[in-house]
Design a protein around this motif. Structure first.
Motif, PDB file in Angstrom:
ATOM      1  N   THR A 220      31.241  43.691  38.812  1.00  0.00           N
ATOM      2  CA  THR A 220      32.519  44.359  39.023  1.00  0.00           C
ATOM      3  C   THR A 220      32.940  44.318  40.476  1.00  0.00           C
ATOM      4  O   THR A 220      34.087  44.596  40.783  1.00  0.00           O
ATOM      5  CB  THR A 220      32.436  45.832  38.567  1.00  0.00           C
ATOM      6  OG1 THR A 220      31.391  46.489  39.293  1.00  0.00           O
ATOM      7  CG2 THR A 220      32.171  45.926  37.074  1.00  0.00           C
TER       8      THR A 220
ATOM      9  N   GLU B  50      33.060  41.613  42.165  1.00  0.00           N
ATOM     10  CA  GLU B  50      33.760  40.354  42.384  1.00  0.00           C
ATOM     11  C   GLU B  50      35.265  40.573  42.394  1.00  0.00           C
ATOM     12  O   GLU B  50      35.787  41.387  41.656  1.00  0.00           O
ATOM     13  CB  GLU B  50      33.427  39.357  41.268  1.00  0.00           C
ATOM     14  CG  GLU B  50      32.012  38.823  41.285  1.00  0.00           C
ATOM     15  CD  GLU B  50      31.794  37.838  40.161  1.00  0.00           C
ATOM     16  OE1 GLU B  50      30.950  36.952  40.325  1.00  0.00           O
ATOM     17  OE2 GLU B  50      32.464  37.961  39.119  1.00  0.00           O
ATOM     18  N   GLY B  51      35.963  39.794  43.211  1.00  0.00           N
ATOM     19  CA  GLY B  51      37.405  39.792  43.163  1.00  0.00           C
ATOM     20  C   GLY B  51      37.893  38.855  42.081  1.00  0.00           C
ATOM     21  O   GLY B  51      37.129  38.018  41.582  1.00  0.00           O
ATOM     22  N   PHE B  52      39.173  38.959  41.740  1.00  0.00           N
ATOM     23  CA  PHE B  52      39.680  38.101  40.669  1.00  0.00           C
ATOM     24  C   PHE B  52      39.729  36.631  41.090  1.00  0.00           C
ATOM     25  O   PHE B  52      39.695  35.743  40.237  1.00  0.00           O
ATOM     26  CB  PHE B  52      41.054  38.589  40.203  1.00  0.00           C
ATOM     27  CG  PHE B  52      42.131  38.537  41.252  1.00  0.00           C
ATOM     28  CD1 PHE B  52      42.885  37.398  41.448  1.00  0.00           C
ATOM     29  CD2 PHE B  52      42.401  39.649  42.041  1.00  0.00           C
ATOM     30  CE1 PHE B  52      43.875  37.345  42.410  1.00  0.00           C
ATOM     31  CE2 PHE B  52      43.400  39.599  43.012  1.00  0.00           C
ATOM     32  CZ  PHE B  52      44.135  38.449  43.198  1.00  0.00           C
TER      33      PHE B  52
ATOM     34  N   HIS C  29      36.154  35.331  40.370  1.00  0.00           N
ATOM     35  CA  HIS C  29      35.615  35.806  39.092  1.00  0.00           C
ATOM     36  C   HIS C  29      34.796  34.713  38.403  1.00  0.00           C
ATOM     37  O   HIS C  29      35.227  33.570  38.300  1.00  0.00           O
ATOM     38  CB  HIS C  29      36.775  36.235  38.193  1.00  0.00           C
ATOM     39  CG  HIS C  29      36.343  36.711  36.842  1.00  0.00           C
ATOM     40  ND1 HIS C  29      35.631  37.881  36.651  1.00  0.00           N
ATOM     41  CD2 HIS C  29      36.523  36.171  35.609  1.00  0.00           C
ATOM     42  CE1 HIS C  29      35.403  38.055  35.366  1.00  0.00           C
ATOM     43  NE2 HIS C  29      35.924  37.036  34.711  1.00  0.00           N
TER      44      HIS C  29
ATOM     45  N   LYS D 170      47.914  44.172  31.286  1.00  0.00           N
ATOM     46  CA  LYS D 170      47.488  45.235  32.192  1.00  0.00           C
ATOM     47  C   LYS D 170      47.437  46.588  31.511  1.00  0.00           C
ATOM     48  O   LYS D 170      46.772  47.509  31.993  1.00  0.00           O
ATOM     49  CB  LYS D 170      48.435  45.299  33.391  1.00  0.00           C
ATOM     50  CG  LYS D 170      48.258  44.158  34.369  1.00  0.00           C
ATOM     51  CD  LYS D 170      49.208  44.293  35.541  1.00  0.00           C
ATOM     52  CE  LYS D 170      49.012  43.169  36.546  1.00  0.00           C
ATOM     53  NZ  LYS D 170      49.942  43.286  37.689  1.00  0.00           N
TER      54      LYS D 170
ATOM     55  N   SER E 155      38.487  40.218  30.178  1.00  0.00           N
ATOM     56  CA  SER E 155      38.763  41.410  30.957  1.00  0.00           C
ATOM     57  C   SER E 155      40.022  41.189  31.780  1.00  0.00           C
ATOM     58  O   SER E 155      40.494  40.055  31.946  1.00  0.00           O
ATOM     59  CB  SER E 155      37.587  41.728  31.883  1.00  0.00           C
ATOM     60  OG  SER E 155      37.441  40.692  32.837  1.00  0.00           O
TER      61      SER E 155
ATOM     62  N   LYS F 143      40.335  41.403  34.912  1.00  0.00           N
ATOM     63  CA  LYS F 143      40.006  40.591  36.079  1.00  0.00           C
ATOM     64  C   LYS F 143      39.969  39.110  35.718  1.00  0.00           C
ATOM     65  O   LYS F 143      40.494  38.259  36.444  1.00  0.00           O
ATOM     66  CB  LYS F 143      38.671  41.032  36.660  1.00  0.00           C
ATOM     67  CG  LYS F 143      38.313  40.356  37.973  1.00  0.00           C
ATOM     68  CD  LYS F 143      36.951  40.805  38.458  1.00  0.00           C
ATOM     69  CE  LYS F 143      36.927  42.275  38.789  1.00  0.00           C
ATOM     70  NZ  LYS F 143      35.622  42.705  39.335  1.00  0.00           N
ATOM     71  N   GLY F 144      39.360  38.793  34.554  1.00  0.00           N
ATOM     72  CA  GLY F 144      39.304  37.409  34.114  1.00  0.00           C
ATOM     73  C   GLY F 144      40.681  36.869  33.780  1.00  0.00           C
ATOM     74  O   GLY F 144      41.020  35.718  34.096  1.00  0.00           O
ATOM     75  N   TRP F 145      41.504  37.702  33.143  1.00  0.00           N
ATOM     76  CA  TRP F 145      42.868  37.295  32.784  1.00  0.00           C
ATOM     77  C   TRP F 145      43.688  37.020  34.054  1.00  0.00           C
ATOM     78  O   TRP F 145      44.431  36.047  34.124  1.00  0.00           O
ATOM     79  CB  TRP F 145      43.516  38.393  31.959  1.00  0.00           C
ATOM     80  CG  TRP F 145      44.784  37.975  31.244  1.00  0.00           C
ATOM     81  CD1 TRP F 145      45.963  37.631  31.819  1.00  0.00           C
ATOM     82  CD2 TRP F 145      44.980  37.868  29.829  1.00  0.00           C
ATOM     83  NE1 TRP F 145      46.894  37.325  30.859  1.00  0.00           N
ATOM     84  CE2 TRP F 145      46.323  37.457  29.627  1.00  0.00           C
ATOM     85  CE3 TRP F 145      44.179  38.098  28.727  1.00  0.00           C
ATOM     86  CZ2 TRP F 145      46.870  37.271  28.365  1.00  0.00           C
ATOM     87  CZ3 TRP F 145      44.707  37.908  27.461  1.00  0.00           C
ATOM     88  CH2 TRP F 145      46.037  37.498  27.282  1.00  0.00           C
ATOM     89  N   THR F 146      43.535  37.898  35.051  1.00  0.00           N
ATOM     90  CA  THR F 146      44.260  37.718  36.311  1.00  0.00           C
ATOM     91  C   THR F 146      43.809  36.450  37.018  1.00  0.00           C
ATOM     92  O   THR F 146      44.629  35.711  37.594  1.00  0.00           O
ATOM     93  CB  THR F 146      44.053  38.928  37.228  1.00  0.00           C
ATOM     94  OG1 THR F 146      44.439  40.118  36.528  1.00  0.00           O
ATOM     95  CG2 THR F 146      44.879  38.806  38.493  1.00  0.00           C
ATOM     96  N   SER F 147      42.502  36.173  36.989  1.00  0.00           N
ATOM     97  CA  SER F 147      41.985  34.952  37.604  1.00  0.00           C
ATOM     98  C   SER F 147      42.574  33.722  36.925  1.00  0.00           C
ATOM     99  O   SER F 147      43.011  32.766  37.600  1.00  0.00           O
ATOM    100  CB  SER F 147      40.457  34.931  37.502  1.00  0.00           C
ATOM    101  OG  SER F 147      39.925  33.779  38.132  1.00  0.00           O
TER     102      SER F 147
END
Length: 298
Positions: free
Chosen positions: A19, A21-23, A26, A83, A92, A94-98
């Motif tokens: 958690t 990690e930044g996006f 990721h 979101k 997640s 974060k994964g979706w944003t990445s």
């Protein structure tokens, strides 16, 4: 005493560690690598696969790239909906944003190759240009979120510790009360000068003022400057109330500057969305017109 064997790292502990990690990084930059491979593969197809005709968009590869690009644009717009449902795991937030970031960057290659570099003053080029504006504003948004939160946090700290936005406002109000009390012995003209600072709304100003952090009509700065000018021509008197008022105005200037830096950083965190979101809707409209014109009028 019996020795205690070290516990093995469980999946839950690994998940807690991840958690941090930044996006952008990721899962060891999984989506960056996939997007890079996809972009290189599409460039290789464009360069090495022979295609008949001069209109690249009407070739089988052109239609394939156009379909991928259109579906990808629609999927990228779903991040706002995603979101609202924060869940862990493969998809997640974060994964979706990445994936949103790196596939969005890959879209520059997909859209440009789909056009075959045939650009002009038409709705097709308009859709391509709007796509680039959306992507560029997204890149700016990444820079904003990578740099400004730290600056926002640093602005909250001083030698006395951290201070919240609410505490900044309370500090300004407290200084106003002290300035009001200290200004009571002043003559009417000087007191009116001080009153200009007390009447000033710290949140006044346009969005541009917040964005630039520049307030040329700041009453507090003008009052403090005028009081210092008056003090320069007045003989020094022991326990002069003007000295105390000047000191308090100096403190207010500093706190007001800190508050305005806080508002400026918050404005920049939101400003890029005023381009990214509206232009995204314009892109979808232009993309729809592009598709309709290709299939019905081309």
């Amino acid at each position: 005493m019996a020795s205690i064997a070290p516990r093995k790292r469980t999946g839950a502990s690994r998940q807690r560690t991840s958690t941090h990690e930044g996006f952008l990084t990721h899962r060891n930059m999984k989506w960056a690598k996939l997007s890079a491979v996809l972009a290189l593969a599409l460039v290789a197809l464009y360069v090495f696969v022979p295609l008949p005709g001069t209109h690249f968009g009407s070739s089988w590869l052109g239609y394939t790239l156009g379909t991928i690009g259109a579906l990808l644009i629609l999927w990228l717009t779903m991040l706002g909906m995603r979101k609202r449902a924060i869940t862990p795991g493969r998809w997640s937030l974060k994964g979706w944003t990445s994936a949103h970031v790196y596939l969005g960057l890959c879209l520059t290659v997909i859209g440009t190759l789909h056009s075959g570099f045939h650009l002009g003053w038409n709705v097709h080029t308009l859709a391509w240009a709007l796509m680039l504006i959306v992507i560029a504003s997204g890149v700016f948004g990444i820079w904003v979120y990578a740099t400004l939160p730290r600056a926002l946090s640093e602005n909250r700290y001083d030698e006395e510790g951290a201070i919240t936005e609410k505490q900044m406002i309370e500090s300004l109000r407290s200084l106003d009360r002290q300035i009001h009390d200290a200004a009571q012995p002043l003559d009417q003209e000087t007191a009116a000068l001080v009153q200009r600072s007390l009447d000033e709304d710290p949140f006044a100003g346009s969005f541009w003022n917040r964005l630039t952090g520049k307030y040329p009509g700041c009453a507090t700065r003008a009052s403090a400057s005028e009081l210092r000018r008056l003090r320069a021509y007045r003989p020094r008197v022991k326990n002069d109330p003007l000295d105390k008022v000047d000191g308090l105005l100096t403190r207010k200037e500093a706190m007001l500057g800190r508050m305005r830096r806080h508002l400026k950083l918050k404005a920049w965190l939101q400003a890029w969305l005023f381009v990214h979101v509206p232009v995204t809707f314009a892109l979808i409209a232009a993309l729809s017109a592009h598709i309709v014109s290709v299939f019905f009028y081309w």
